[in-house]
Write an enzyme that holds these catalytic residues in place. Structure first.
Site, short mmCIF file in Angstrom:
data_model
loop_
_atom_site.label_atom_id
_atom_site.label_comp_id
_atom_site.label_asym_id
_atom_site.label_seq_id
_atom_site.Cartn_x
_atom_site.Cartn_y
_atom_site.Cartn_z
N SER A 243 0.77 -1.23 -0.12
CA SER A 243 0.02 0.10 -0.01
C SER A 243 0.89 1.10 -0.06
CB SER A 243 -0.91 -0.18 1.23
OG SER A 243 -0.17 0.08 2.48
N LYS A 244 0.12 2.46 0.03
CA LYS A 244 0.76 3.63 -0.14
C LYS A 244 2.11 3.83 0.69
CE LYS A 244 -0.91 6.54 -3.14
NZ LYS A 244 -0.26 5.86 -4.48
N ARG A 245 1.74 3.32 2.07
CA ARG A 245 2.75 3.50 3.28
C ARG A 245 4.14 2.87 2.68
NH1 ARG A 245 2.99 -0.56 6.80
NH2 ARG A 245 1.42 -2.23 6.52
#
Ligand code: GLU
Length: 475
Positions: A243-245
């Site tokens: 994911s984005k993180r």
């Protein structure tokens, strides 16, 4: 055998995620391998989640990877079709209207939560009188729900996992048509796969829990099912969903970060598929020949960013100079501001390619390595210019004699520049660090740069001498 027809079915709700593109690549390769058809189906029935240019973003990403399609459909243009089948299910008792208001459903949830039960719809309109239901539908908003089996099991066949059994007790009467008249994903997806003659459904593993819903819709319509292949999850190295993180996840972000489409294509194919335990580099043509859905893995794929960087570096290293020239030119055009891009146009892009290719891991490195072409050196102190020399006098001598030597060159080629500067080093009895290091700083203003002979060559005799003179004047 039935003609292979596969589809990529994105929801245009944001920048395409590389996980989605991995699905598109698998479907496309399979279609090409079987000389079948690759379709795109835009699943835009969740009107609240649509983003501007969502469809265009999907198309652009596919095009960037060279994934061409044979047919394209947009679900929001097909509402009448879904409504027709929903009516059919209503009439034969496989579906029913539900008039529960949001408030009622919220209350139900609260109650279930309080008593520690799973929160889900309680089928309150399942046995409602059809006549009354029809009557109320004229004046009241409603949704249409599918009558899921309440007992027994639903068997679902996945090409990689074999038969998967789901307990019907855990299934609720899910919505197939929402109150705005749009179908839900589950319903439109099944109707379309059938009407579009899809032979194989290859989609992310995230859809596995919805699988029994789809199977039950097929069963109630008495339709033959396609072959299902759920593609393994893509996880980050910490084993959680990518994911984005974890950094970049969308195609656009990778493109901007300077990855080549060819390297990414190759890298993405290896997320969940392998020909054997050693081959890693494939051209698209080779992949079309060898791609086999029986070799898709069941276990999750780990997205290893270092490996992608390495892959990209290798692709750049192995590319031809003129191909790399095209890549950087395109990249500059898109990601450099117009002034800098125009300034770069004053130089020969093939020469730039020769100068930097071996030093680039990503196309973004090309920006840093060519900045000196349009950014004239600026100094904060004399020391900056003298840092590579043994003393200030040596620096002065190096600079003035470099100008003389460069001036003497008739044909300003890389070879001639190299040979004259090397003889100058011998003549002055200075180390490469002293002479080449100093020139590097005053020409490029960087400690790391492409080979200095190439830098001088690209700048040309006049500009090179001008920059050296500028340093002399500064001292
Ligand atoms: N619209 C779904 C998605 O974006 C498609 C899933 C499928 O291929 O069935 O993931």
């Amino acid at each position: 055998m039935k003609e292979v027809r596969v589809r990529y079915a994105p929801s245009p709700t944001g920048d395409p995620h590389i996980g989605n593109i991995r699905s598109a690549i698998f479907n496309w390769l399979f279609a090409k391998n079987k000389k079948g058809k690759f379709l795109i189906r835009i699943e835009d029935t969740d009107q609240a989640r649509l983003v501007e240019n969502g469809i265009q973003k999907q198309k652009d990403s596919l095009k960037w990877f060279g994934l061409d399609w044979d047919e394209i459909y947009i679900q929001s243009e097909r509402l009448k079709i879904y409504s027709k089948y929903a009516q059919q299910l209503l009439e034969d008792g496989s579906a029913y209207r539900c008039f529960a208001t949001q408030e009622e459903l919220d209350k139900l949830r609260e109650k279930q939560k309080k008593s520690g039960r799973i929160t889900r719809y309680d089928s309150r309109y399942r046995n409602y009188d059809p006549k009354l239901s029809k009557e109320r539908s004229k004046a009241e908003p409603y949704v249409i729900r599918f009558k899921s089996p309440q007992k027994g099991i639903t068997k679902c066949l996945d090409n990689i996992r074999g038969e998967i059994k789901f307990n019907n007790k855990e299934m609720d009467d899910f919505i197939i048509i929402k109150s705005d008249g749009y179908p839900t994903y589950h319903f439109a997806n099944v109707i379309d796969d059938y009407l579009m003659n899809i032979s194989h459904v290859m989609r992310a593993e995230e859809w596995l829990p919805s699988f029994p819903k789809h199977v039950n819709i097929y069963n109630s319509l008495n339709w033959e099912m396609p072959i299902f292949v759920h593609l393994p999850m893509i996880l980050a190295p910490d084993k959680t969903k990518l994911s984005k993180r974890h950094g970049a996840t969308s195609v656009e972000e990778f493109k901007q970060a300077g990855y080549l489409n060819s390297a990414m294509f190759n890298f993405l194919v290896l997320l969940g598929w392998a020909l054997d335990d050693k081959t890693e580099f494939f051209t698209v043509e080779e992949l079309i020949k060898v791609f086999d859905i029986n070799k898709i893995s069941k276990s999750p794929a780990i997205f290893n960013k270092e490996k992608l960087d390495w892959f990209n570096g290798r692709y750049i290293l192995n590319s031809k100079y003129d191909d790399f020239a095209k890549e950087i030119n395109n990249y500059f055009k898109q990601f450099l501001d117009i002034k800098k891009y125009k300034a770069i146009q004053n130089y020969n892009i093939n020469d730039i390619s020769i100068m930097i290719k071996e030093r680039c891991k990503t196309l973004n490195d090309a920006i840093m390595l060519t900045e000196f072409l349009y950014q004239k050196p600026k100094f904060k102190s004399k020391y900056e210019i003298q840092i590579m020399c043994d003393n200030p006098e040596q620096c002065q001598t190096i600079l003035t004699s470099s100008i003389e030597s460069l001036n003497d060159i008739q044909e300003f080629t890389i070879e001639n520049i190299e040979s004259i500067l090397k003889s100058l080093m011998t003549k002055l009895k200075v180390k490469p660090k002293n002479l080449l290091g100093t020139l590097r700083i005053i020409i490029t203003n960087q400690k790391i740069s492409p080979p200095i002979f190439n830098c001088l060559y690209i700048l040309g005799k006049k500009e090179s001498i001008k920059r050296i003179q500028f340093a002399i004047d500064y001292l």
